[in-house]
Every structure is written in structure tokens, then in C-alpha cells.
Design an enzyme around this catalytic site. Structure first.
Site, PDB file in Angstrom:
ATOM      1  N   ASN A   1       0.848  -1.197   0.000  1.00 47.51           N
ATOM      2  CA  ASN A   1       0.000   0.000   0.000  1.00 47.51           C
ATOM      3  C   ASN A   1       0.887   1.253   0.000  1.00 47.51           C
ATOM      4  OD1 ASN A   1       0.924  -0.332   2.695  1.00 47.51           O
ATOM      5  ND2 ASN A   1      -0.761   0.940   3.406  1.00 47.51           N
TER       6      ASN A   1
ATOM      7  N   CYS B   1       2.008   3.543   2.026  1.00 44.38           N
ATOM      8  CA  CYS B   1       3.051   3.810   3.038  1.00 44.38           C
ATOM      9  C   CYS B   1       3.922   2.614   3.351  1.00 44.38           C
ATOM     10  CB  CYS B   1       2.402   4.336   4.304  1.00 44.38           C
ATOM     11  SG  CYS B   1       1.756   6.000   4.098  1.00 44.38           S
TER      12      CYS B   1
ATOM     13  N   GLU C   1       3.454  -0.489   4.625  1.00 45.74           N
ATOM     14  CA  GLU C   1       3.321  -1.436   5.728  1.00 45.74           C
ATOM     15  C   GLU C   1       2.482  -2.663   5.389  1.00 45.74           C
ATOM     16  OE1 GLU C   1      -0.340   1.123   6.146  1.00 45.74           O
ATOM     17  OE2 GLU C   1       1.739   1.356   5.530  1.00 45.74           O
TER      18      GLU C   1
END
Length: 792
Positions: A319, A321, A323
């Protein structure tokens, strides 16, 4: 009846379940609008229990989360929002038991959220119980090598962004530029050109005004265009809707370690197209990361080493960011436990309250599993893949605040130990709850063939249960530090009404300072100016050691904490390794290597000020008429007449709505006025400064076409789309409107020829909504004043 363990919910069974879900969700949504008498009574009772929200948290909720009418006025309170979410998510209980009494779960979910012990990701708070009904934040879409596959993905991206989600892509399957295209007898333009199409589509879709679109773009280190990809964001403002990361393989890291070359391969044929020194590629990644924070790196082979369903596919992207690694067409919903709420006092000493933490995990995991059931997915492929694996991501926030409560320095071995201990407990308890749900509801359909499908293995409802996500806005609601990040500052200076600024002091530091007798308004101002306690005299060292800020901490400690959480996290850990401005390229290199050695699945860095120092440069194009300026002498503008005539133009910019008034006298254009309709601060003052200088130039006889040439093309980090054109900045907007005014007055054929200079404004850390300072954390930029997030 719950499905049997390992059964497949596709086909007819899937159709029946989807119908059940839709009818249940529809009933729950209707109930939120027209509740039954029993539900009304429950709602009335629960909303009387006020949420433990700060004044700032209520402002953020009202601005970004509460339902609003057509005039933009909130039509629900924060407590009603939490009830709406709790009621909607609890409605999933009836999917498995039509006779289930959901009141108990509504109250448990409500109490958990209003007590700020747990909060789900933002789309759940925004969309659950509303028409959109899309509560997941993370999606990964496939990008194939054909034109049809690529533009299908562009369309699907728009649908996901419209629903409030963020998307990740691997562009590694697109053939390199100049490669043969059999169907048209032409040549390929390569993955980077198509990335720009995705970026433009994201800019166009504004997610209903609640959340900006955000993307992750990943390219494998073995792709022939990898060096160009690394350079993609070397200029600030380019691809502003993307975070980019290089997909690093084990082969690459081995070649780097041995000082050898590695192969570049054509993704269309698999043929080797050349070789590069791994050190050359790695050094360029490090240099660009030092320069402006991108690209990051994602260790693809390590991610797939922990892939719970390797028989289903290989994970190639995350995704936005970083994580949440996901398979193509997979989604995940996230939530975070507020660790500062998990503290108790035993024998006169503060310690972790594992009993309360365990109870919170039990309720939170059930909440997140229910989210999967009530989600109206934007695409049927996503619904199928998500329900087949049922991934959830329970994480934490407030870790830095927990350490402060416990009297532990973030940059210490003790902090790493508590990180491992807490996350191990959360992970183990989460798996126990997932196993309990599997007995009640069945295992995830792809269980057979998964890493859990072995004798004596856990029978799980969810393929993954834990993720450490960025919590920029929900941590503001919870009133705690973000994710597992250290404190960014001890004292904030915030913008308030009428241009005034207010100091906001970390509550625990304020309490300690008052108890120790060194609190004063003057000292707090000094702390705000310095950014840390390190250089301030009069504060005991033992207090300075605990109240450390991001830039007080050596980068290796950042990585150590990330690695400690990663040990007991199914998915990945979102965190930014922050460097002081004076950090060297070598220090950044050490962090990248250290992250790989310690078992991280990726790493993102940001050097303070690295996007704020870019020198303003212009192209070499003729500005048109510049040679007509006198070589010597002074030009004085003609006086402004008492009466002028003009028009006011309205345009969108990345900083808000801009009104531009262009006036004329009997000699021609004479002045420009601007008004920033939404935000003040630097954005409004800069626009005013530009308009004043333009006015002086006009009344000094400068050709308006020359002025347009200077303004058009200036770029800021948040361009926007208006009337079919990309508005690059406020200055660019003024230039465009002046050009339009010239055309209206003189006619299109008589408009002066304009040569755009392509000025690069560099990166400004100002929040476009409120003028506050943007902080870099967890691979994103977040404003602590109003909750604006560049990543949604």
C-alpha cells in the site's frame, strides 16, 4: 451456519454470501438513518457517554470525518459517528447468526473507540454506515504489459480512490521503453510514462473531498529502466501523488555484498538485457534518498518469505506507506491500539497492563474481521481475493508516549525490549482470537495450502493479523504519538483564529516540568524554537533522556525499533528514519544496509530540510521581450488611477480556492489582487506578494505576456486539476488567469507568444489546509494542527 474450515466461498456460495452481506449492510445503513425504537434507545444511552476527546481532536473529526449536509455543516457529533461505526460493524454478527443480539457488540465497539483504546483506519470512520460503505484503506492492483491491462488498472484506481482507499502497484511487468510492440509494429514507451498516467488520474479524483488519493509505485531492481526510475522524483513536485520504492531482491543484495554485477531482464521475455554493478544502483538509491527522501526500498524476497499464501501468488507491491504487502486485487483493513492507554500501576510503579491489552486485542480483532463482511468492495475481484485470505492488520500507536510513561528512553535497548515484548503479546493474542473466530465462522478459504496448513498448526480465520501502520490522523484523534514513531516535538506552535499562534505542550512533559519546578511560558517558547530539549539548560538530564525527539535519536535506533516490531508483525512496519539536516550520504547508506541485516521488510528515510533547500532554477527559453529592458536607469510605475475596471476569476489550487481580480485603466492592465478563499499563512501571503509585484510590473510598462511567461510552469508539491487543466501552483494559477484575461481583451490571435520558464518551486513544508508545519513520519507527510495527510 459458519463455513467449514478451508472451504471455498467462490461461485454460488459466494453469490449467496454477497447477497446476504449487501442486505445486512443495507439494513444496518437504513437503521443508522431510521433506527428502530430499541436501537434508538441504545444510541441515546451510549452517546451520553462522551468520548475522551481533546478540543483539537473534535476539530479534526468535524473537519474530516463527521457527516455533513449540502452546506458543509456537520449533522452528527463525534459520539454519533462512533455509534454509527459501531452499529454498522456489529451488524456483521447477523451474517453468521440471524438471531444474534448485536447490542452487546455495538456497546463494546463503541466503548473501545470512545475510550480511545482502539481506532480503525480512517475510511472505516468516514464510510461505515454510510452510502459508500467502503471501510478499507489498503489496496494493491495488478499492472500488466498490455494497453488494455494498464488502462483497466487506471480505471480501477479511480474507483478505489473515489471510495477512499490508497493503491499500490508494481510496474515491473511493463516492457522497457523502445522494446518492440508486436500488435502495432511500434515501440513501447516504458513503465515510467504509464506511471504518469496513474499520477494524473489520481490528481483528477479527489476522493469525495475527504481524502486525497495516494499511491505506491514499485519497480524491481532487475528492470532495465531501474536507473531512470530511481531518478523519477529527483525534482520536487514530480509525481506528487506517488511514493516510490525500489523492489530489492536477494540476488541484488548478494551482488552488493560481493561487489558484483547483477542481471537486468526484459519482463516480456525474461531475457537478460544487460548487467549493472549492484553498488552503482544502490549508491544512486542512497544519494536520491539523502537528497529528497525517495526512493525507499522494499525487500521483495523477504516479504515473500513470510507470504502466508504462496500457493495463491507472489506479493510484488505494498500500500502507499509500505506497511501492507498484498497480492494483486487484495485489500486489507487496519486498526491501531493506543498503547498509552495500556498502562497500569502495580506496587507503586507504572507497567504494561497486559490484562487490559489482551481484552482490547480480543475486541479489536473481531471488529476488523467484521469489517471484511460489511465492506462493499469497489471491484468484484477485490471482494473475492480479500474474502479468500481475510487479511487484517492490527497495530499500535502511542508507543513513544508509552515509553515516556514508563520512564524509558526511545533510543535505548530497554525500548527495543519493550517493543518486542508488547508486539509479541499482541500478535499471539491476535492469532488466538483468529483461531477462536475460525471455530465459530470457519478458516479463511485459502487456508488449504497456506503456511498454516500443517499438522498441529493453527486453524485461523485470517491469513494475517498484525500490521504497524502510520496513524497520522487517528493518533491525533486518540491524543497520542503516531504509530511507533518517536515524538516529533515536545512543544508545538499552532495556528489559531485571527492569525494568532498557540503553544501546545506535550501533557506529560508539562506535568513533569510543573512537578520539577522548571515550567514557564518562556521556557516552553524556547523549547518550541529549538525543537528539542537537548540544547536547553536547566532541565535535568534524566528528563532530557526520556523526552527525546526524532532528531535527537541516532538513525540506527530508529531502525532497531522498527526491526523489534517487525519480529512479531505478520505484514510490515511503516516508519520513517529521520535524519538531521547535516547527515551524510554515508549515514543514509548505513541505515539501508542495517535495515536489511536486522530483518526489516523495507525502509524509508527523510533528512530534515532536504525538500526545502532546492535552488530555484529556470530553463533557457526566451522570456520574450527581456532584451527591451534598459541597461541602466530606474523605472518608476505609473500611479494607480482612482477608478479601475476588471474581472474576478475563481480557480482551484493545491492550497485552496484562489480568487484573482485583474483590473485595467485607460492604458491597459494595471493591477492584480488575490484572495485565498480557504487558507491563510504563507500561501495567502505569497500569492499577495506575487500579485503586488505583477501590479508594479504592469504599471511599469512590462508586456503582460512576459509576466505570464515568468509565472506559468512554477510548480508546488500539491498541484491540482481545474477546468481540464493542471494548476501547478498559486503562481501558475495567476499566470494562467492573466493569460486568459489577455486573450479576452486582445483576442486569441493577438495573444503574445509565451515561453514558459519551467521554474521549480522546491518543497514547502506548509500544510495547504491550515498553514501549519507538515511532519514526515511513516513514509508520509502529516499536519498535526488540522489532520491533513499527504497520503490520505
Amino acid at each position: 451456519m459458519a463455513p467449514k474450515a478451508g472451504t471455498d466461498t467462490k461461485g454460488a456460495a459466494s453469490g449467496v454470501l454477497n447477497k446476504t452481506v449487501k442486505s445486512t449492510v443495507a439494513a444496518a445503513t437504513t437503521a443508522a438513518v431510521q433506527p428502530s425504537q430499541e436501537l434508538s434507545e441504545l444510541k441515546e444511552r451510549l452517546v451520553q457517554k462522551k468520548a475522551a476527546l481533546s478540543a483539537n481532536a473534535r476539530v479534526v473529526l468535524e473537519k474530516r470525518y463527521l457527516m455533513k449536509d449540502d452546506n458543509g455543516n456537520a449533522v452528527e457529533t463525534p459520539e454519533e459517528l462512533f455509534f454509527r461505526v459501531a452499529e454498522n460493524i456489529a451488524s456483521a454478527e447477523k451474517i453468521f447468526d440471524k438471531e444474534a443480539n448485536t447490542d452487546t457488540w455495538i456497546e463494546r465497539f463503541y466503548d473501545l473507540m470512545t475510550g480511545l483504546e482502539f481506532l480503525p483506519n480512517s475510511p472505516t470512520l468516514m464510510n461505515a454506515g454510510r452510502e459508500l460503505q467502503q471501510p478499507s484503506a489498503c489496496f494493491v492492483l495488478p499492472v500488466g504489459d498490455s494497453m488494455d491491462e494498464i488502462f483497466t488498472s487506471v480505471k480501477n484506481t479511480a474507483l478505489i480512490h473515489k471510495s477512499g482507499g490508497g493503491t499500490g502497484f508494481s510496474f515491473s511487468h511493463i516492457r522497457p521503453k523502445n522494446d518492440r510492440v508486436k500488435s502495432t509494429k511500434g515501440i513501447s514507451s516504458g513503465p515510467l510514462s504509464f506511471m504518469r498516467v496513474f499520477d494524473m488520474a489520481t490528481e483528477t479524483v479527489k476522493q469525495g473531498g475527504a481524502r486525497r488519493g495516494a499511491n505506491m509505485g514499485i519497480l524491481s531492481c532487475s528492470h532495465p529502466e531501474i536507473l531512470d526510475f530511481i531518478e523519477l522524483k529527483a525534482k520536487d513536485g514530480v509525481m506528487s501523488n506517488f511514493n516510490i520504492s525500489v523492489g530489492i531482491t536477494k540476488e541484488f543484495m548478494e551482488a552488493l555484498k560481493k561487489g558484483e554485477e547483477y542481471a537486468l531482464r526484459n519482463p516480456r521475455t525474461g531475457d537478460e538485457m544487460g548487467r549493472l554493478k549492484a553498488a552503482r544502483v544502490f549508491n544512486r538509491i542512497v544519494e536520491l534518498a539523502w537528497k529528497n527522501g525517495e526512493p525507499g526500498v522494499v525487500f521483495l524476497d523477504r516479504i515473500n518469505e513470510y507470504n502466508p499464501t504462496p500457493h495463491v501468488g507472489r506479493m510484488e507491491s505494498t500500500n502507499p506507506c509500505g506497511e501492507q504487502p498484498l497480492l494483486p486485487y487484495e485489500s486489507c483493513n487496519l486498526g491501531s491500539i493506543n498503547l498509552v492507554k495500556m498502562i497500569c500501576v502495580k506496587d507503586g510503579k507504572k507497567t504494561v497492563d497486559y490484562e487490559r491489552l489482551g481484552s482490547t486485542v480480543f475486541t479489536a480483532v473481531r471488529f476488523l474481521d467484521n469489517v471484511i463482511e460489511v465492506n462493499l468492495y469497489p471491484l468484484p475481484e477485490i471482494a473475492d481475493k480479500t474474502k479468500a485470505n481475510r487479511k487484517i492488520g492490527l497495530g499500535v500507536m502511542g508507543f513513544a508516549d508509552m515509553l515516556i510513561e514508563l520512564g524509558i528512553a526511545y533510543n535505548s535497548s530497554a525500548a527495543g525490549k519493550i517493543a518486542e515484548e508488547v508486539m509479541k503479546f499482541i500478535h499471539e493474542e491476535s492469532q488466538k482470537v483468529s483461531a477462536f473466530l475460525a471455530r465459530e465462522r470457519g478458516t479463511f478459504p485459502n487456508f488449504r495450502g497456506s503456511v498454516y496448513d500443517k499438522e498441529g498448526g493453527l486453524q485461523l480465520r485470517n491469513a494475517t493479523v498484525t500490521t504497524i501502520a502510520p496513524t497520522g490522523t487517528i493518533s491525533m484523534i486518540a491524543g497520542c504519538s503516531s504509530g511507533i514513531e518517536p515524538l516529533f516535538a515536545i512543544v508545538y506552535e499552532k495556528n489559531v483564529l485571527d492569525g494568532k499562534r498557540l503553544l501546545e505542550v506535550h501533557p506529560e512533559f508539562k506535568q513533569v516540568a510543573q512537578n520539577e519546578g522548571f515550567y514557564s511560558d518562556e521556557l516552553m517558547k524556547m523549547v518550541a524554537e529549538c525543537g528539542s530539549l537537548d540544547r536547553i539548560h536547566g532541565i535535568p538530564k534524566r528528563i532530557k533522556d526520556v523526552f527525546v525527539t526524532s532528531h535527537d535519536i541516532e538513525p540506527r535506533w530508529h531502525v532497531s525499533i522498527q526491526a523489534a516490531f517487525q519480529k512479531f508483525t505478520d505484514n510490515a512496519v511503516s516508519k520513517t528514519v529521520n535524519f538531521r539536516r547535516e547527515a551524510t550520504v554515508l549515514e543514509v547508506e548505513e541505515v539501508f544496509r542495517y535495515a536489511y541485516e536486522l530483518g526489516c521488510k523495507g525502509v524509508t528515510v527523510y533528512r530534515d530540510g532536504s525538500r526545502q533547500n532546492q535552488v530555484l532554477t529556470s530553463g533557457t527559453g526566451d522570456a520574450g521581450g527581456a532584451a527591451d529592458f534598459p541597461a541602466v536607469g530606474t523605472i518608476h510605475p505609473r500611479p494607480r488611477p482612482a477608478v479601475t475596471q476588471g474581472r474576478t476569476y475563481k480557480t482551484k489550487t493545491g492550497c485552496g480556492t484562489l480568487y484573482v481580480n485583474i483590473n485595467s485603466d485607460n492604458l491597459g492592465f494595471c493591477e492584480v489582487f488575490t484572495q485565498m478563499g480557504k487558507s491563510g499563512g504563507c500561501a495567502a501571503s505569497n500569492a499577495e506578494a506575487v500579485s503586488r509585484l505583477v501590479s508594479l510590473a504592469m504599471r511599469s510598462g512590462i508586456d503582460p505576456g512576459v509576466i505570464v511567461a515568468q509565472l506559468r510552469g512554477i510548480r508546488c508539491p500539491i498541484p491540482t486539476w481545474h477546468d481540464g487543466e493542471m494548476v501547478l501552483s498559486c503562481s501558475d494559477a495567476i499566470g494562467r488567469i492573466l493569460e486568459k484575461a489577455i486573450t479576452e481583451v486582445h483576442g486569441k490571435g493577438n495573444t503574445p507568444q509565451i515561453a514558459y520558464t519551467g521554474l521549480d518551486m522546491g518543497y514547502c513544508p506548509q500544510c495547504p489546509d491550515c498553514g501549519g508545519i507538515m511532519e514526515h513520519e511513516s513514509g508520509c507527510a502529516v499536519c498535526k494542527s488540522c489532520g491533513f495527510s499527504k497520503c490520505g
